[in-house]
Structures are given as C-alpha cells and as structure tokens.
Design an enzyme around this catalytic site. Structure first.
Site, mmCIF file in Angstrom:
data_model
loop_
_atom_site.group_PDB
_atom_site.id
_atom_site.type_symbol
_atom_site.label_atom_id
_atom_site.label_comp_id
_atom_site.label_asym_id
_atom_site.label_seq_id
_atom_site.Cartn_x
_atom_site.Cartn_y
_atom_site.Cartn_z
ATOM 1 C CB CYS A 1 -0.954 -0.017 1.186
ATOM 2 S SG CYS A 1 -2.133 -1.374 1.052
ATOM 3 C CG HIS B 1 -3.179 3.357 1.427
ATOM 4 N ND1 HIS B 1 -3.506 2.886 0.178
ATOM 5 C CD2 HIS B 1 -3.362 2.326 2.289
ATOM 6 C CE1 HIS B 1 -3.859 1.613 0.281
ATOM 7 N NE2 HIS B 1 -3.781 1.247 1.550
ATOM 8 C CG ASN C 1 -6.442 -1.023 0.352
ATOM 9 O OD1 ASN C 1 -5.753 -0.564 -0.561
ATOM 10 N ND2 ASN C 1 -5.925 -1.479 1.484
HETATM 11 N N1 COA Z 1 -19.000 -8.268 8.467
HETATM 12 C C1 COA Z 1 -19.530 -8.405 9.680
HETATM 13 N N2 COA Z 1 -18.796 -8.670 10.775
HETATM 14 C C2 COA Z 1 -17.483 -8.784 10.617
HETATM 15 C C3 COA Z 1 -16.854 -8.644 9.362
HETATM 16 C C4 COA Z 1 -17.677 -8.375 8.263
HETATM 17 N N3 COA Z 1 -17.187 -8.224 7.031
HETATM 18 N N4 COA Z 1 -15.523 -8.800 9.508
HETATM 19 C C5 COA Z 1 -15.300 -9.014 10.811
HETATM 20 N N5 COA Z 1 -16.490 -9.018 11.484
HETATM 21 C C6 COA Z 1 -16.721 -9.241 12.890
HETATM 22 C C7 COA Z 1 -15.593 -9.989 13.568
HETATM 23 O O1 COA Z 1 -15.730 -11.367 13.375
HETATM 24 C C8 COA Z 1 -15.786 -9.561 14.987
HETATM 25 O O2 COA Z 1 -16.802 -10.338 15.549
HETATM 26 P P1 COA Z 1 -16.633 -10.948 17.039
HETATM 27 O O3 COA Z 1 -16.498 -9.733 17.917
HETATM 28 O O4 COA Z 1 -17.875 -11.718 17.211
HETATM 29 O O5 COA Z 1 -15.388 -11.772 16.971
HETATM 30 C C9 COA Z 1 -16.299 -8.137 14.886
HETATM 31 O O6 COA Z 1 -16.797 -7.992 13.559
HETATM 32 C C10 COA Z 1 -15.242 -7.094 15.128
HETATM 33 O O7 COA Z 1 -14.098 -7.489 14.399
HETATM 34 P P2 COA Z 1 -12.823 -6.619 14.364
HETATM 35 O O8 COA Z 1 -11.772 -7.309 13.554
HETATM 36 O O9 COA Z 1 -12.499 -6.157 15.751
HETATM 37 O O10 COA Z 1 -13.374 -5.372 13.542
HETATM 38 P P3 COA Z 1 -12.649 -4.046 13.258
HETATM 39 O O11 COA Z 1 -13.501 -2.949 13.678
HETATM 40 O O12 COA Z 1 -11.211 -4.078 13.704
HETATM 41 O O13 COA Z 1 -12.627 -4.016 11.669
HETATM 42 C C11 COA Z 1 -11.175 -4.373 9.834
HETATM 43 C C12 COA Z 1 -11.968 -5.020 10.942
HETATM 44 C C13 COA Z 1 -10.499 -5.464 9.013
HETATM 45 C C14 COA Z 1 -12.132 -3.589 8.949
HETATM 46 C C15 COA Z 1 -10.151 -3.403 10.471
HETATM 47 O O14 COA Z 1 -9.420 -4.082 11.450
HETATM 48 C C16 COA Z 1 -9.194 -2.843 9.484
HETATM 49 O O15 COA Z 1 -9.581 -2.097 8.590
HETATM 50 N N6 COA Z 1 -7.894 -3.130 9.650
HETATM 51 C C17 COA Z 1 -6.874 -2.606 8.771
HETATM 52 C C18 COA Z 1 -6.878 -3.396 7.503
HETATM 53 C C19 COA Z 1 -6.060 -2.748 6.464
HETATM 54 O O16 COA Z 1 -6.043 -1.555 6.376
HETATM 55 N N7 COA Z 1 -5.407 -3.541 5.631
HETATM 56 C C20 COA Z 1 -4.637 -3.061 4.546
HETATM 57 C C21 COA Z 1 -3.514 -2.270 5.070
HETATM 58 S S1 COA Z 1 -2.862 -1.218 3.919
#
Ligand code: COA
Length: 329
Positions: free
Chosen positions: A113, A254, A284
């Site tokens: 990224c 980004h 993304n």
């Molecule tokens: N739909 C519904 N629920 C979802 C889900 C989806 N697509 N993906 C995850 N969940 C659930 C999880 O299972 C979790 O449930 P639980 O509490 O029962 O275990 C809950 O939502 C919270 O998950 P969590 O991972 O804490 O959510 P979050 O708020 O951290 O969001 C991301 C997850 C992936 C969106 C976030 O962590 C993120 O954007 N991270 C950075 C990723 C990134 O930028 N990657 C590229 C880098 S350049």
C-alpha cells in the site's frame, strides 16, 4: 540538482462494480457493518481476462494523452504493484512493450500500500539527478485475484484499479517535490501477507487447499499500526520542513479504511475539508489509491495548482511513507 514535478495524471478502474449488497450474498456480512467499520460502499473488480498490466497501460495512456507526448519519449517506467501479471518478467517490461516506450528502462516496485509513495520518491530522485527527463510512475493492483471471497474480514476491503503520473523536471518558478519521510518496519511482516507462491512456500496442492495464496491479515494490528504511523510520518515530515497543517492544501492518504484516515487526520489536526477520501467508491486498491484519490481531489476542486500536498501511506511490510510536493498542474 534538478527539481521534479508531477506533470500529468491518468487513472483507470474496470467497469465491473462489487457492492456491499453483492457481498452480503457471498459472506456473512451486511452493508451497515461494512460502511460503519470501513467507509466502503463499492469497489471495482477486473473481469477475468484483465490483468494488472492491462489496467496499468490504460492509466499510462491517459497520462501520456493528457501531457500530449508519445511513449517513445519516456526514460523510465516504474510499476508499483503486489499483483504483477506474473512473478517475472516484471510488469514494467510488459507495460513498456505495450506502450512502445522504446527508450525506457524500468522495474516493478513492491511496497504494497506504500508502493505509490515509494515510487513518487524514487521517480523524483531519478529526475532530480538530471539523468531522467520523463519518468512514468504507475500504481496498479488487481487485488481481487489474491482475495479470498469466503473470508469476510478481508474480502470487503479491496478493489482493483490503476493510476499513472508523469514526473518531469520543473520549469522556473515551480517547486514540485520537496521532501519525503519513508521507513520500513519488517517486524510487522507477519501481520499482512500473501503466504504462498514465493520461494519460502512454493505452490503445491496443499497451499491451494489451505488457501495460502490469498491475503492474510491481522486487521486489528494493522489498523493500530497504520493509524499511528500515518500520523507520525506526516507530523515529522511537516515539522522538519518548518510547516504546519495550516500550510497544507490537501492531505491525500492511502485509502485502507476511512477510520484510519480520519483518526490520523484528527491527530494531525488538519481540517477535514483538506482530507481526500474516496474509499466509498473504490475500496483499497493498494498501489492505486493515491493516484485515484488525487484525481478525485482535482475533480472536486480540493487540489489546485500551487497547493502544498502531503501524500501518505502505511502498508504490508510494514512500509510507511509520506511525501511533500507542491502541486504544479
Ligand atoms: N462483516 C460483519 N462482521 C465482521 C466482518 C464483516 N465483514 N468482519 C469481521 N467481522 C466481525 C468480527 O468477526 C468480529 O466479531 P466478534 O467480535 O464476534 O469476533 C467483529 O466484527 C469485530 O471485528 P474486528 O476485527 O475487531 O473489527 P474491526 O472494527 O477491527 O474491523 C477491519 C476489521 C479489518 C475492517 C479493520 O481491522 C481494518 O480495517 N484493519 C486494517 C486493515 C487494512 O487496512 N489492511 C490493509 C492495510 S494497507
């Protein structure tokens, strides 16, 4: 030393769109969760016959047309991507051939990224040395090819697209590239990766069955690191140039997650009308997010000639990058 400026911009996104409603039918997710947790509404997805070089060539042609020059005038082509057509030859070679850029050398740059930011820094230095007059920098990724559409935590995030800029020497009165603050923290390598397909874990039936050719990430770790480092790199870049956020005309980050962008922007104290966000429409697109967001900033009048612009990204590696440019187009 010469100075380098961005003199043209071209973008391409494939016509196919994958909406949150489409994803609701594929995995256990819902539109509200995706919008609230990421800011993404839809993303563009390449058709099966389209590879990264195809999108890169479209974006490159748009940039060359905008500048009114022929590809034969290019000195170098840099393609930033983590989804090359194949491991080798480099996608830059495929693009060079398709464009007919007969004089250009080139290479692929793998910084996930942060790819486009590292590419901006590299291209600016090639031009600053005086040895290159026209460098074509492309960020292009077909993320849909390495995303597991049964994994709800990753498949909602990514899309496909490409963007290209031309980097040339400034003329009198122009500033262009000012400074950069890039760094790598390889200790974060395990948090975001495509485990199989390289020399560590070549493709076998087992790697395919275990779905190890797809993106794996610890979303929470990446989120925390990205938020902190995007803020710190921009803060330090501005400070060492004796600038404050009040001097900045546009902040083009980004686009990984709307919450990462707004958290970093809030800590920087930059007013939200200067923060460019288009993640709702593209998701993304890895190396393509910065040029796509720059096009949007230009189209909506948030980026104008003479503006000071900060580009920033955090990505797999970890890679971190921030660039400071005076916009001269
Ligand atoms: N739909 C519904 N629920 C979802 C889900 C989806 N697509 N993906 C995850 N969940 C659930 C999880 O299972 C979790 O449930 P639980 O509490 O029962 O275990 C809950 O939502 C919270 O998950 P969590 O991972 O804490 O959510 P979050 O708020 O951290 O969001 C991301 C997850 C992936 C969106 C976030 O962590 C993120 O954007 N991270 C950075 C990723 C990134 O930028 N990657 C590229 C880098 S350049």
């Amino acid at each position: 030393m010469f100075k380098a400026k961005i003199s043209a911009l071209g973008c391409y996104t494939p016509p196919g769109v994958l909406t949150n409603q489409d994803l609701e039918k594929m995995v256990d997710t819902n539109n509200q969760w995706i919008v609230e947790r990421t800011g993404i509404v839809e993303r563009h997805i390449a058709p099966p016959e389209m590879a990264t070089s195809d999108m890169a060539v479209e974006a490159a042609r748009a940039a060359l047309d905008q500048r009114g020059i022929d590809a034969s005038e290019l000195d170098a082509i840099i393609v930033c991507t983590v989804t090359p057509d194949m491991l080798f030859p480099a996608t830059a070679c495929l693009v060079q051939d398709r464009l007919g850029a007969k004089r250009a050398w080139g290479f692929d740059l793998v910084a996930a990224c942060s790819g486009f930011i590292y590419g901006l820094t590299t291209a600016a230095h090639l031009v600053s040395m005086g040895s290159h007059k026209k460098v074509l920098l492309i960020g292009a990724d077909t993320m849909s090819r390495i995303i597991d559409y049964t994994d709800r935590s990753t498949c909602i995030l990514f899309g496909d697209g490409a963007g290209a800029v031309l980097i040339e020497p400034t003329v009198e009165g122009e500033t262009g590239f000012i400074d950069f603050h890039n760094l790598v923290d390889g200790s974060g390598g395990d948090y975001l990766k495509q485990p199989a397909g390289g020399s560590r874990m070549p493709a076998t039936q087992e790697t395919v069955e275990k779905r190890l050719h797809f993106v794996k990430q610890d979303g929470a770790q990446v989120f925390k690191y990205a938020t902190r480092k995007m803020f710190e790199s921009c803060r330090d870049l501005l400070a060492r140039n004796n600038l404050t956020v009040a001097d900045v005309g546009a902040f083009i980050p980004h686009q990984a997650n709307r919450r990462i962008i707004t958290a970093a922007a809030e800590r920087l104290g930059i007013s939200c009308d200067k923060v460019i966000i288009d993640i709702d429409r593209y998701g993304n697109t890895t190396a393509a997010t910065i040029p796509l967001a720059t096009r949007d900033a230009l189209l909506c009048g948030k980026l104008k000639k003479g503006d000071l612009v900060v580009f920033a990204a955090v990505g797999a590696g970890y890679t971190v990058g921030a660039n400071l440019w005076r916009w001269e187009m």
